[in-house]
Design a protein around this motif. Structure first.
Motif, PDB file in Angstrom:
ATOM      1  N   CYS A  99      54.339  44.971  33.456  1.00  0.00           N
ATOM      2  CA  CYS A  99      54.242  43.392  32.900  1.00  0.00           C
ATOM      3  C   CYS A  99      52.786  43.043  33.107  1.00  0.00           C
ATOM      4  O   CYS A  99      52.790  41.813  32.960  1.00  0.00           O
ATOM      5  CB  CYS A  99      55.336  42.689  33.492  1.00  0.00           C
ATOM      6  SG  CYS A  99      57.140  43.049  33.246  1.00  0.00           S
ATOM      7  N   PHE A 100      51.996  44.096  32.903  1.00  0.00           N
ATOM      8  CA  PHE A 100      50.688  43.494  32.651  1.00  0.00           C
ATOM      9  C   PHE A 100      50.099  43.414  31.192  1.00  0.00           C
ATOM     10  O   PHE A 100      50.541  44.244  30.472  1.00  0.00           O
ATOM     11  CB  PHE A 100      49.774  44.421  33.464  1.00  0.00           C
ATOM     12  CG  PHE A 100      49.610  44.321  34.751  1.00  0.00           C
ATOM     13  CD1 PHE A 100      50.555  43.918  35.471  1.00  0.00           C
ATOM     14  CD2 PHE A 100      48.259  44.539  35.466  1.00  0.00           C
ATOM     15  CE1 PHE A 100      50.425  43.726  37.031  1.00  0.00           C
ATOM     16  CE2 PHE A 100      48.349  44.578  37.009  1.00  0.00           C
ATOM     17  CZ  PHE A 100      49.350  43.913  37.894  1.00  0.00           C
ATOM     18  N   GLU A 101      49.341  42.286  30.746  1.00  0.00           N
ATOM     19  CA  GLU A 101      48.938  42.065  29.445  1.00  0.00           C
ATOM     20  C   GLU A 101      47.561  42.151  29.213  1.00  0.00           C
ATOM     21  O   GLU A 101      46.920  42.009  30.480  1.00  0.00           O
ATOM     22  CB  GLU A 101      49.417  40.986  28.986  1.00  0.00           C
ATOM     23  CG  GLU A 101      51.215  40.864  29.091  1.00  0.00           C
ATOM     24  CD  GLU A 101      51.762  41.881  27.928  1.00  0.00           C
ATOM     25  OE1 GLU A 101      51.001  42.105  26.982  1.00  0.00           O
ATOM     26  OE2 GLU A 101      52.985  41.672  28.099  1.00  0.00           O
ATOM     27  N   ALA A 102      46.846  42.033  28.186  1.00  0.00           N
ATOM     28  CA  ALA A 102      45.535  41.847  28.047  1.00  0.00           C
ATOM     29  C   ALA A 102      44.854  40.848  27.064  1.00  0.00           C
ATOM     30  O   ALA A 102      45.918  40.898  25.929  1.00  0.00           O
ATOM     31  CB  ALA A 102      44.613  43.235  27.679  1.00  0.00           C
ATOM     32  N   VAL A 103      44.294  40.140  27.246  1.00  0.00           N
ATOM     33  CA  VAL A 103      43.842  39.039  26.520  1.00  0.00           C
ATOM     34  C   VAL A 103      42.341  39.249  25.923  1.00  0.00           C
ATOM     35  O   VAL A 103      41.609  39.314  27.104  1.00  0.00           O
ATOM     36  CB  VAL A 103      43.905  37.763  27.008  1.00  0.00           C
ATOM     37  CG1 VAL A 103      43.318  36.636  26.260  1.00  0.00           C
ATOM     38  CG2 VAL A 103      45.220  37.276  27.145  1.00  0.00           C
ATOM     39  N   VAL A 104      41.931  39.217  24.748  1.00  0.00           N
ATOM     40  CA  VAL A 104      40.593  39.374  24.241  1.00  0.00           C
ATOM     41  C   VAL A 104      40.074  37.989  23.556  1.00  0.00           C
ATOM     42  O   VAL A 104      40.664  37.530  22.733  1.00  0.00           O
ATOM     43  CB  VAL A 104      40.281  40.337  23.336  1.00  0.00           C
ATOM     44  CG1 VAL A 104      38.888  40.643  22.912  1.00  0.00           C
ATOM     45  CG2 VAL A 104      40.696  41.745  23.910  1.00  0.00           C
ATOM     46  N   LEU A 105      39.148  37.091  24.431  1.00  0.00           N
ATOM     47  CA  LEU A 105      38.739  35.972  23.732  1.00  0.00           C
ATOM     48  C   LEU A 105      37.797  36.167  22.903  1.00  0.00           C
ATOM     49  O   LEU A 105      36.662  36.696  23.103  1.00  0.00           O
ATOM     50  CB  LEU A 105      38.046  35.194  24.953  1.00  0.00           C
ATOM     51  CG  LEU A 105      39.010  34.899  26.106  1.00  0.00           C
ATOM     52  CD1 LEU A 105      38.302  33.922  27.178  1.00  0.00           C
ATOM     53  CD2 LEU A 105      40.315  34.371  25.565  1.00  0.00           C
ATOM     54  N   ALA A 106      38.191  36.053  21.695  1.00  0.00           N
ATOM     55  CA  ALA A 106      37.055  36.215  20.373  1.00  0.00           C
ATOM     56  C   ALA A 106      37.225  35.075  19.262  1.00  0.00           C
ATOM     57  O   ALA A 106      37.166  35.119  18.165  1.00  0.00           O
ATOM     58  CB  ALA A 106      37.806  37.533  19.239  1.00  0.00           C
ATOM     59  N   ALA A 107      37.059  33.848  20.048  1.00  0.00           N
ATOM     60  CA  ALA A 107      37.175  32.535  19.216  1.00  0.00           C
ATOM     61  C   ALA A 107      35.786  31.919  19.096  1.00  0.00           C
ATOM     62  O   ALA A 107      35.689  30.991  17.948  1.00  0.00           O
ATOM     63  CB  ALA A 107      38.283  31.593  19.844  1.00  0.00           C
TER      64      ALA A 107
END
Length: 205
Positions: A10-18
């Motif tokens: 249940c691990f996820e990844a987020v990429v901040l590209a805003a």
């Protein structure tokens, strides 16, 4: 509990590209880099992480950034793992984008990697040790190179309420600093965990 890639289920990844990339002159994440665009490096690293999905948080140039993410995901054959979230108020700072990304994750998420879109040289070797540290009970993990803490970071779900209360442009730094010795540090093999692109002159020639 393991995914097909061998990581925590249940691990996820987020990429901040805003971000608008104002110091760069605009359009930073879509600037030519290696064989593609700058964003590709962070995205490829995120897809290499032991995570179920990769959520790209868009803001400025929403459509163009989303299309760039889709192109890379298609090229890597991982389109099914790609998710998109738009941070309409991205100009309020990185914390807003981070909050949007974390808030969008499935309720059963146990931890989330957070990648910065302008950091294209993250060494893959750090990702699994970071996951193993959090899976073993650390509230968060971060890489370190020559005594300097870098990115990406991995935040356990226990920290999500603190993350969702952040504001401004500092990201999760205050949350990590509050952990003291409970923050698991993973030694990085090179300075890719520190290298980011702020201005056009930061790009390799």
């Amino acid at each position: 509990m393991a995914t097909e890639a061998g990581g925590p289920q249940c691990f996820e990844a987020v990429v901040l590209a805003a971000g608008a990339g104002s110091r760069f002159g605009g359009g930073k994440l879509l600037a030519p880099y290696m064989a593609g665009v700058l964003l590709d490096g962070a995205l490829a690293a995120a897809f290499a992480a032991p995570a179920r999905s990769v959520t790209v948080v868009t803001g400025a140039q929403e459509q163009a950034v989303a299309q760039a993410a889709i192109r890379l995901a298609d090229r890597l054959g991982v389109h099914a793992r790609l998710r998109m979230v738009h941070a309409a108020d991205y100009a309020l700072g990185m914390a807003h984008s981070l909050r949007m990304g974390i808030a969008s994750l499935p309720a059963e998420t146990e931890a989330a990697f957070v990648f910065l879109g302008d950091m294209p040289r993250v060494p893959r070797e750090i990702l699994r040790p970071m996951a193993e540290a959090v899976d073993a009970g650390a509230p968060a993990a971060a890489p370190v190179f020559q005594g300097r803490r870098g990115n990406p970071v991995l935040l356990s779900a226990a920290l999500f309420p603190q993350v969702l209360a952040l504001s401004g442009d500092a990201g999760a730094r205050a949350v990590l600093e509050g952990l003291g010795e409970r923050l698991a540090l993973v030694t990085a093999p090179d300075d890719g965990v520190l290298y980011d692109v702020d201005r056009a002159e930061d790009l390799p020639r």
